[in-house]
Design an enzyme around this catalytic site. Structure first.
Site, mmCIF file in Angstrom:
data_model
loop_
_atom_site.group_PDB
_atom_site.id
_atom_site.type_symbol
_atom_site.label_atom_id
_atom_site.label_comp_id
_atom_site.label_asym_id
_atom_site.label_seq_id
_atom_site.Cartn_x
_atom_site.Cartn_y
_atom_site.Cartn_z
ATOM 1 N N LYS A 1 -57.141 3.018 47.486
ATOM 2 C CA LYS A 1 -58.362 3.059 46.685
ATOM 3 C C LYS A 1 -59.573 3.494 47.499
ATOM 4 O O LYS A 1 -60.552 3.979 46.949
ATOM 5 C CB LYS A 1 -58.585 1.708 46.026
HETATM 6 C C1 LIG Z 1 -54.127 0.339 42.688
HETATM 7 C C2 LIG Z 1 -52.843 0.441 43.425
HETATM 8 C C3 LIG Z 1 -51.698 1.044 42.865
HETATM 9 C C4 LIG Z 1 -51.672 1.549 41.430
HETATM 10 O O1 LIG Z 1 -52.442 2.700 41.206
HETATM 11 P P1 LIG Z 1 -52.899 3.096 39.709
HETATM 12 O O2 LIG Z 1 -53.827 4.239 39.906
HETATM 13 O O3 LIG Z 1 -53.558 1.880 39.135
HETATM 14 O O4 LIG Z 1 -51.655 3.473 38.974
HETATM 15 C C5 LIG Z 1 -50.563 1.136 43.637
HETATM 16 N N1 LIG Z 1 -50.515 0.645 44.900
HETATM 17 C C6 LIG Z 1 -51.579 0.048 45.460
HETATM 18 C C7 LIG Z 1 -51.459 -0.507 46.843
HETATM 19 C C8 LIG Z 1 -52.785 -0.074 44.762
HETATM 20 O O5 LIG Z 1 -53.838 -0.675 45.338
#
Ligand SMILES: *Cc1c(COP(=O)(O)O)cnc(C)c1O
Length: 464
Positions: free
Chosen positions: A112
């Site tokens: 993120k």
């Molecule tokens: C947020 C997240 C995901 C999922 O991603 P999306 O865009 O919500 O599908 C997968 N792995 C990790 C470690 C995350 O923080």
């Protein structure tokens, strides 16, 4: 570039409006009016450019008219300066046809950061242009909150409220949120589930008077800018793979995998996007059987994917329906907990997406097996994608690119359960353990949270 709503009943907007808002007023999500197309030679040239240069090429058409090329370039540089590797998103080849795309080299060790570090720069610039301030409220199961604090902490024109479910995020995740020391960061530990926190955030946005007065805005993946920013690493990874590959994506809210679709719509050839989920497999059932049925959220070892309502699926539906907003409204407008995807729409989705799930047992077994085979330790979210990739397979000679969304040290309990040994905490994480935490506990009730936010803002404005 103008932006339109997936539900077709909101006026078109420019980039700055979309950047600084949340869902469209008709309840839909913003999308570009048309995808810019990159030519094959343009895409091929990306293999000779830095990550930052590729980001500039891809993102400029979306912000043109709001920010200059120089402004965007400067924000990209500032965003990725915080990463611990020059390549930003390294592609690690692991023997025949298998590659890990490492998305966890930012300040909070999860993918993120890639979007939020840049989003924060753009938001700060956009607010400054308008001479405005904003209140950002985010519900988190752990990673988004940490990334938001790292990206938005200390910015002048922003107050950030992060709502997490008390006791349901890992200690590291909690400390990443609560130890920043920034005056503009406010943490709320709600005695409930992530869904309770999410419902409160939705309730705050639905209180139109409150939302307008506080200039409430969203930084979760309903914000289109996040998706656009994430499409960049599909291009840079594909440049390394050279042949169109299968991208296996650990999926929760469908944002990351939809960023892959965005890349294909801009001209990137991708063989398939493999949607990988844990036991919360609504998207696997939807894409395989056409039944979109919302169930109860099951806690798993990969908590960032413990989601039942994958908001960004609306964007994929919109595209699969040939951008027919009546279809989107009919399917999603009624808030049904169970819907049947029409056959033609489903087959359009299946051209692009395949889907598979992994249980907690399979996740642990995959962490073990992968360590034995390659010597590398992966986090449980990455392991879900690896397990799904293994089960689904790809044609001989088609590269498999597995998106590695978090550093294993961020989920030490799962890794220890798999390997029977502790992972070493990187220094930046172990430092967190000795810092003072700032967090308020509240019951998950909308009026309490609203009052808390008002009180904090009043406190700040009075200069205390
Ligand atoms: C947020 C997240 C995901 C999922 O991603 P999306 O865009 O919500 O599908 C997968 N792995 C990790 C470690 C995350 O923080």
């Amino acid at each position: 570039m103008k932006y339109i709503s997936t539900r077709g009943e909101a006026p078109p907007r420019d980039f700055l409006d979309v950047l600084l808002s949340g869902t469209a007023p008709d309840g839909g999500l913003y999308m570009p009016e048309a995808w810019p197309r990159l030519s094959a030679p343009q895409i091929a040239r990306f293999s000779r450019l830095s990550y930052e240069e590729v980001a500039l090429e891809i993102l400029f058409p979306f912000v043109e008219g709001t920010f200059s090329r120089e402004e965007l370039a400067s924000d990209i540089a500032a965003a990725y300066r915080t990463f611990d590797t020059r390549s930003i998103v390294p592609v690690v080849p692991l023997g025949r046809d298998l590659n890990l795309i490492e998305l966890f080299h930012g300040p909070t060790f999860a993918f993120k950061d890639i979007a939020l570090q840049l989003l924060a720069q753009l938001i700060a610039r956009g607010l400054a242009k308008r001479g405005e301030t904003a209140t950002i409220v985010v519900a988190t199961s752990g990673d988004t909150g940490a990334a938001a604090v790292a990206a938005l902490g200390g910015l002048k024109n922003i107050e950030l409220f992060v709502l997490h479910p008390a006791g349901r995020v890992s200690e590291i995740q909690r400390r990443q949120m609560t130890t920043s020391g920034h005056e503009n960061v406010h943490n709320l530990a709600l005695t409930g589930t992530f869904d309770d926190a999410q419902a409160i955030v939705k309730g705050l946005f639905a209180d139109v008077v409150f939302a307008r007065r506080l200039k409430l805005m969203a930084v979760n993946s309903i914000n289109l800018a996040r998706i656009l920013i994430q499409s960049v690493y599909y291009f840079t990874s594909a440049a390394v793979l050279r042949t169109p590959g299968v991208f296996a994506v650990p999926t929760g809210n469908f944002g990351d995998v939809f960023a892959g679709e965005a890349a294909t719509r801009m001209g990137l050839p991708i063989e398939k996007l493999l949607v990988a989920t844990n036991a919360n497999d609504i998207m696997v059932r939807t894409l395989n059987d056409g039944i979109h049925a919302v169930g109860e959220t099951i806690p798993t070892l990969s908590p960032a994917m413990d989601i039942q309502i994958a908001s960004n699926f609306e964007r994929a539906l919109f595209e699969a329906a040939g951008r027919d907003t009546v279809v989107v409204r009919t399917l999603l407008g009624a808030n049904n907990r169970r819907l049947q995807i029409p056959a033609s729409l489903l087959s359009n989705l299946q051209v692009r997406y395949s889907a598979n799930r992994a249980s907690d047992q399979e996740t642990l077994a995959t962490i073990r097996l992968f360590r034995d085979e390659t010597g590398r330790v992966v986090d449980p979210h990455t392991a879900v994608a690896l397990a799904a990739a293994r089960k689904t397979g790809a044609r001989e000679g088609t590269p498999m690119a597995v998106l590695s969304t978090a550093h294993p040290a961020k989920f030490p309990e799962a890794v220890e359960a798999a390997l029977g040994e502790k992972t070493l905490l990187p220094e930046r994480l172990s430092n967190l353990l000795s810092k003072a935490e700032k967090v308020a506990a509240l019951e998950p009730k909308l009026p309490l949270v609203r009052a808390y936010i008002e009180a904090r803002l009043a406190h700040h404005e009075s200069g205390n």
